[in-house]
Design a protein around this motif. Sequence first.
Motif, PDB file in Angstrom:
ATOM      1  N   UNK A 105      42.881  -4.942  42.145  1.00  0.00           N
ATOM      2  CA  UNK A 105      44.104  -5.236  42.727  1.00  0.00           C
ATOM      3  C   UNK A 105      44.949  -4.877  43.550  1.00  0.00           C
ATOM      4  N   UNK A 106      45.167  -6.015  44.486  1.00  0.00           N
ATOM      5  CA  UNK A 106      45.765  -5.569  44.857  1.00  0.00           C
ATOM      6  C   UNK A 106      47.121  -4.046  45.712  1.00  0.00           C
ATOM      7  N   UNK A 107      48.054  -4.187  44.476  1.00  0.00           N
ATOM      8  CA  UNK A 107      48.498  -3.716  44.340  1.00  0.00           C
ATOM      9  C   UNK A 107      48.361  -2.313  43.234  1.00  0.00           C
ATOM     10  N   UNK A 108      47.043  -2.062  42.486  1.00  0.00           N
ATOM     11  CA  UNK A 108      47.274  -1.212  41.538  1.00  0.00           C
ATOM     12  C   UNK A 108      45.207  -0.646  41.052  1.00  0.00           C
ATOM     13  N   UNK A 109      44.370  -1.170  42.391  1.00  0.00           N
ATOM     14  CA  UNK A 109      43.593  -0.690  42.484  1.00  0.00           C
ATOM     15  C   UNK A 109      42.425  -1.362  41.427  1.00  0.00           C
ATOM     16  N   UNK A 110      42.252  -0.328  40.975  1.00  0.00           N
ATOM     17  CA  UNK A 110      40.394  -0.561  40.026  1.00  0.00           C
ATOM     18  C   UNK A 110      41.491  -0.721  38.437  1.00  0.00           C
ATOM     19  N   UNK A 111      41.127  -2.177  38.857  1.00  0.00           N
ATOM     20  CA  UNK A 111      41.954  -2.706  36.365  1.00  0.00           C
ATOM     21  C   UNK A 111      40.843  -3.353  35.971  1.00  0.00           C
TER      22      UNK A 111
END
Length: 156
Positions: A105-111
């Motif tokens: 995810x561009x905002x939260x990283x690996x999700x």
Amino acid sequence: MTRHHDGYSTSRRWPCAGPIVLWLCLLPILAPLIAWSQVLSDDPPLLAVEDAFRFTAVPRGPLVRIQAHAQDGYYLYRDRIRLESRTSGVEIGDALLPPGQSKEDPLFGRVQVYRGQTLIDLPLRKALPPGTPFEIAITSQGCADLGVCYPPETRI
């Protein structure tokens, strides 16, 4: 302030005032064009949050089975799902969330995210007599693959 031969003056304090005024003048012309480009694009329109993500809950003995469904092209964040009892006398345990699909995810990283149908079991620590209605609040957050995310939402 500098006075030009045509009678107009400019300020040295605001050298970018000209481009700003130009953009403000062009905005009423560009806004409808941008809106029409969205209408004419091949991308489907965004669904309302209640249509993009649906939840159903069914009591099953000592637990409640919650079915979360994300429409095609949409996903729910696994770690953004919260469940709580809204009925006095009903106590719930920790939700048994299955593993999700890994996503960068561009905002939260690996999700981890849920696509399509996901089953979540919610243990009941203290319940009312069988057949007695009770309310569970489900808070979740999801996004469309188009890059638009919905704010967190709570449903009962």
